[in-house]
Design an enzyme around this catalytic site. Structure first.
Site, PDB file in Angstrom:
ATOM      1  N   GLU A  47     -11.313  -3.805  -2.810  1.00 23.55           N
ATOM      2  CA  GLU A  47     -10.373  -2.787  -3.278  1.00 23.55           C
ATOM      3  C   GLU A  47     -10.175  -2.969  -4.771  1.00 23.55           C
ATOM      4  OE1 GLU A  47      -6.851  -3.408  -0.602  1.00 23.55           O
ATOM      5  OE2 GLU A  47      -8.360  -4.587   0.425  1.00 23.55           O
TER       6      GLU A  47
ATOM      7  N   HIS B  71      -9.663   1.916   0.546  1.00 22.80           N
ATOM      8  CA  HIS B  71      -9.595   0.769   1.458  1.00 22.80           C
ATOM      9  C   HIS B  71     -10.710   0.792   2.510  1.00 22.80           C
ATOM     10  CE1 HIS B  71      -7.711  -2.532   3.584  1.00 22.80           C
ATOM     11  NE2 HIS B  71      -6.662  -2.512   2.803  1.00 22.80           N
TER      12      HIS B  71
ATOM     13  N   HIS C 262       0.806  -1.236   0.000  1.00 22.19           N
ATOM     14  CA  HIS C 262       0.000   0.000   0.000  1.00 22.19           C
ATOM     15  C   HIS C 262       0.835   1.280   0.000  1.00 22.19           C
ATOM     16  CE1 HIS C 262      -3.412  -2.526   0.179  1.00 22.19           C
ATOM     17  NE2 HIS C 262      -3.528  -2.674   1.482  1.00 22.19           N
TER      18      HIS C 262
HETATM   19  C1  GLA Z   1      -5.088  -5.481   1.810  1.00 25.33           C
HETATM   20  C2  GLA Z   1      -4.053  -6.524   1.858  1.00 25.33           C
HETATM   21  C3  GLA Z   1      -4.210  -7.236   3.133  1.00 25.33           C
HETATM   22  C4  GLA Z   1      -4.078  -6.288   4.288  1.00 25.33           C
HETATM   23  C5  GLA Z   1      -5.069  -5.239   4.203  1.00 25.33           C
HETATM   24  C6  GLA Z   1      -4.871  -4.236   5.308  1.00 25.33           C
HETATM   25  O1  GLA Z   1      -6.322  -6.008   1.687  1.00 25.33           O
HETATM   26  O2  GLA Z   1      -4.099  -7.410   0.790  1.00 25.33           O
HETATM   27  O3  GLA Z   1      -3.271  -8.261   3.217  1.00 25.33           O
HETATM   28  O4  GLA Z   1      -2.829  -5.690   4.255  1.00 25.33           O
HETATM   29  O5  GLA Z   1      -4.988  -4.618   2.949  1.00 25.33           O
HETATM   30  O6  GLA Z   1      -4.742  -4.825   6.553  1.00 25.33           O
END
Ligand code: GLA
Length: 367
Positions: free
Chosen positions: A332, A194, A120
């Site tokens: 997402e 997110h 991220h």
């Molecule tokens: C995304 C990632 C997960 C986790 C979340 C936040 O979905 O793929 O593995 O990092 O974000 O916790």
């Protein structure tokens, strides 16, 4: 114009949104929170810190509004927010293997913040930046434009990236998210939001009973660090088959290697139709207790369905609600994780003169 007054003079414009203080960043900069409302009573609150959707009130089948996204009461929670609640994610959503990629023959190294990988956008991603906000409400509804200029080399990424995200709340109970970006050097970009949803209302238990449909015949299988192996695999005959609406919890504890690696669902689904010129249905979630339906439409080729596997009761969120395992889920919309290291995945490269543009819509209804 941002204020409580209306946008007189712009004939088709909706009344302007409300702006309030939401506290300060750690280095003392003022943070605001904006309240977008529509004619049916739906309300979305967004802060310019991280472009975070702080709350989203949607009606159930009896017209009762509840906040259906997880989050914190105040800025303090968001300053340290490790779960990325509601945030805009950039410069690169999801993981880049070993924090490394090659572009134009040059190797770039990124800060690793997820074991050996970059997740991220790195240690200080777009979710931790203060964005510049502008009320751009118009005929489609109340709209908040957020811009952020990421410096050349920030978190290891090349090029000055100017990112713009417009959140628009329509009278059809849709939250549109329009992402765009330009760069002054070849770079990579993959922006998303997110938000964690619980259609029964945030803090009202787990989401295992929600029915989920994902418009995808394939997914990208991962290794134990959640990096795609590179294959696009059929979901058929796997617990990742959501082509027909199925309860999230129906197969989540199956003896399946992918589910073990993800500690549940935490995978990228390859949406049917690839990159779309206009947003098309990617997923639909339904909570039979409240009757709320969330449809996700997007131009993106992928969606990360994450079933809140890292929520473990250590976070106390809005209204003092404790978020336990799988108390929320994320959809997402994105290009695939680790695309810069997989030439068979749709490219995430952006060059000077090109415009990055994607749209995602979260549409709420009930039945
Ligand atoms: C995304 C990632 C997960 C986790 C979340 C936040 O979905 O793929 O593995 O990092 O974000 O916790």
């Amino acid at each position: 114009m941002i204020g409580i007054c209306s946008n007189i003079g712009v004939a088709e414009a909706k009344s302007s949104m409300k702006r309030e203080s939401f506290g300060k960043t750690e280095d003392g900069r003022a943070v605001d929170i904006y309240t977008l409302t529509n004619q049916t009573g739906m309300e979305v609150r967004i802060t310019n810190f991280g472009g975070i959707v702080v709350s989203l009130k949607a009606p159930d089948r009896n017209g009762k509004f509840d906040d259906v996204v997880l989050g914190y009461n105040s800025i303090d929670g968001y300053l340290t927010n490790k779960a990325y609640f509601g945030a805009l994610i950039g410069r690169y959503g999801n993981r880049i293997a070993h924090g490394q990629f090659k572009l134009d023959g040059k190797t770039y190294n990124l800060p690793k913040n997820d074991g050996d990988n970059t997740l991220h956008g790195g240690k200080v991603g777009f979710n931790k930046q203060l964005w510049t906000a502008k009320d751009v409400s118009g005929s489609r509804g109340q709209a908040l434009e957020l811009t952020y200029t990421s410096k050349d080399g920030e978190e290891g990424f090349p090029g000055t990236l100017t990112a713009k995200v417009v959140y628009t709340l329509t009278d059809q109970n849709e939250l549109h998210i329009d992402y765009s970006a330009t760069t002054d050097k070849d770079t990579i970009v993959n922006l998303t939001n997110h938000s964690y949803f619980n259609l029964a209302g945030q803090g009202n238990g787990d989401i295992l009973g929600h029915q989920l449909m994902i418009n995808a015949d394939r997914f990208t299988p991962v290794d134990q660090t959640l990096i795609p192996a590179g294959e696009l695999k059929a979901v058929k005959d796997t617990p990742l088959d959501f082509t027909k609406a199925t309860a999230i919890g129906a197969r989540i504890n199956n003896d399946d290697q992918q589910l073990k690696f993800g500690k549940g669902y935490d995978h990228n689904w390859v949406l049917n139709g690839g990159i779309a010129s206009a947003p098309r249905l990617a997923a639909e979630a339904y909570d039979s207790t409240s009757g709320r339906v969330l449809r996700v439409l997007t131009t993106e080729p992928g969606v990360q369905f994450y079933s809140g596997n890292f929520l473990d009761g250590t976070i106390t969120g809005k209204g003092g609600k404790v978020y336990n395992l799988r108390n929320g889920f994320c959809l997402e919309t994105q290009h695939f994780p680790d695309s810069p290291n997989h030439s068979n995945f749709p490219s995430t490269e952006l060059k000077p003169g090109q415009m990055y543009h994607t749209t995602t819509i979260f549409k709420f209804s009930s039945r």
